[in-house]
Design a protein around this motif. Structure first.
Motif, PDB file in Angstrom:
ATOM      1  N   LEU A  48       0.830  -1.208   0.000  1.00 17.33           N
ATOM      2  CA  LEU A  48       0.000   0.000   0.000  1.00 17.33           C
ATOM      3  C   LEU A  48       0.865   1.259   0.000  1.00 17.33           C
ATOM      4  CD1 LEU A  48      -2.947   0.961   0.115  1.00 17.33           C
ATOM      5  CD2 LEU A  48      -2.760   0.915   2.590  1.00 17.33           C
ATOM      6  N   ILE A  49       1.922   1.254   0.784  1.00 15.87           N
ATOM      7  CA  ILE A  49       2.820   2.410   0.861  1.00 15.87           C
ATOM      8  C   ILE A  49       3.554   2.616  -0.464  1.00 15.87           C
ATOM      9  CG2 ILE A  49       4.929   3.285   1.944  1.00 15.87           C
ATOM     10  CD1 ILE A  49       3.862   2.054   4.575  1.00 15.87           C
ATOM     11  N   GLU A  54       4.025   5.702  -5.604  1.00 17.95           N
ATOM     12  CA  GLU A  54       4.059   5.737  -7.059  1.00 17.95           C
ATOM     13  C   GLU A  54       3.008   6.692  -7.628  1.00 17.95           C
ATOM     14  OE1 GLU A  54       3.562   2.689 -10.841  1.00 17.95           O
ATOM     15  OE2 GLU A  54       3.951   1.896  -8.835  1.00 17.95           O
ATOM     16  N   TYR A  55       1.805   6.686  -7.039  1.00 20.08           N
ATOM     17  CA  TYR A  55       0.707   7.507  -7.554  1.00 20.08           C
ATOM     18  C   TYR A  55       0.477   8.783  -6.744  1.00 20.08           C
ATOM     19  CZ  TYR A  55      -0.246   3.404 -10.351  1.00 20.08           C
ATOM     20  OH  TYR A  55      -0.132   2.356 -11.225  1.00 20.08           O
ATOM     21  N   ASN A  56       1.351   9.073  -5.806  1.00 20.35           N
ATOM     22  CA  ASN A  56       1.276  10.275  -4.962  1.00 20.35           C
ATOM     23  C   ASN A  56      -0.081  10.377  -4.250  1.00 20.35           C
ATOM     24  OD1 ASN A  56       2.410  12.514  -3.774  1.00 20.35           O
ATOM     25  ND2 ASN A  56       1.761  13.908  -5.383  1.00 20.35           N
ATOM     26  N   ALA A  57      -0.515   9.274  -3.678  1.00 17.71           N
ATOM     27  CA  ALA A  57      -1.805   9.219  -2.987  1.00 17.71           C
ATOM     28  C   ALA A  57      -1.606   9.456  -1.489  1.00 17.71           C
ATOM     29  CB  ALA A  57      -2.456   7.861  -3.202  1.00 17.71           C
ATOM     30  N   GLN A  58      -2.638   9.998  -0.860  1.00 17.06           N
ATOM     31  CA  GLN A  58      -2.581  10.219   0.587  1.00 17.06           C
ATOM     32  C   GLN A  58      -2.923   8.938   1.333  1.00 17.06           C
ATOM     33  OE1 GLN A  58      -5.110  13.397   1.897  1.00 17.06           O
ATOM     34  NE2 GLN A  58      -3.425  14.846   1.867  1.00 17.06           N
ATOM     35  N   HIS A  75       1.368  12.209   2.560  1.00 15.53           N
ATOM     36  CA  HIS A  75       2.021  11.478   1.482  1.00 15.53           C
ATOM     37  C   HIS A  75       3.336  10.896   1.993  1.00 15.53           C
ATOM     38  CE1 HIS A  75      -0.676  13.247  -1.502  1.00 15.53           C
ATOM     39  NE2 HIS A  75      -0.499  14.397  -0.873  1.00 15.53           N
ATOM     40  N   THR A  76       3.660   9.705   1.527  1.00 11.80           N
ATOM     41  CA  THR A  76       4.957   9.129   1.855  1.00 11.80           C
ATOM     42  C   THR A  76       6.006   9.846   1.016  1.00 11.80           C
ATOM     43  OG1 THR A  76       3.890   7.013   2.223  1.00 11.80           O
ATOM     44  CG2 THR A  76       6.273   7.007   2.057  1.00 11.80           C
ATOM     45  N   HIS A  77       6.883  10.549   1.684  1.00 10.32           N
ATOM     46  CA  HIS A  77       7.886  11.371   1.004  1.00 10.32           C
ATOM     47  C   HIS A  77       9.140  10.560   0.690  1.00 10.32           C
ATOM     48  CE1 HIS A  77       9.942  15.043  -0.074  1.00 10.32           C
ATOM     49  NE2 HIS A  77      10.881  14.816   0.817  1.00 10.32           N
ATOM     50  N   PHE A  78       9.543   9.694   1.637  1.00 15.49           N
ATOM     51  CA  PHE A  78      10.780   8.942   1.470  1.00 15.49           C
ATOM     52  C   PHE A  78      10.770   7.756   2.433  1.00 15.49           C
ATOM     53  CE2 PHE A  78      15.349   8.319   2.496  1.00 15.49           C
ATOM     54  CZ  PHE A  78      15.815   8.037   1.218  1.00 15.49           C
TER      55      PHE A  78
END
Length: 109
Positions: A48-49, A54-58, A75-78
């Protein structure tokens, strides 16, 4: 004539130290133990992360902190595999560093 204080005479029965102790007991009752995730759930969270990156989803991250479950939406930045932590950017553009072991659940928003 008798002057009665009414309810005022009953308010000072407990000392401030007792009131603080009772409040602390109530807070301690709300604490939970950290849930242990099985391998299947960890794999689902990881997929999921990566998909959200990949799709810049929250995502909504539920974290275990000092006996309580907290929530961060962002958003997962890194993903830092060396330090074993995520960097999540929330709606206010703040970056939160979250260790892998603190994650309890991840869901799409």
């Amino acid at each position: 004539m008798i002057r009665d204080r009414g309810n005022i005479k009953w308010t000072a029965i407990m000392l401030p130290e007792h009131v603080a102790a009772v409040k602390q007991e109530v807070l301690d009752l709300e604490k939970v133990k950290q849930p242990i995730l099985d391998e299947d759930r960890l794999t689902e969270i990881e997929m999921l992360i990566h998909e959200a990156m990949e799709y810049n989803a929250q995502l909504e991250f539920k974290l275990f902190k000092k006996g309580y479950i907290e929530s961060i939406i962002g958003h997962t930045h890194f993903i830092d595999y060396i330090k074993k932590e995520f960097r999540i950017k929330d709606k206010d553009e703040l970056i939160h560093k979250i260790p892998f072991q603190k994650i309890v659940d991840v869901q799409k928003v």
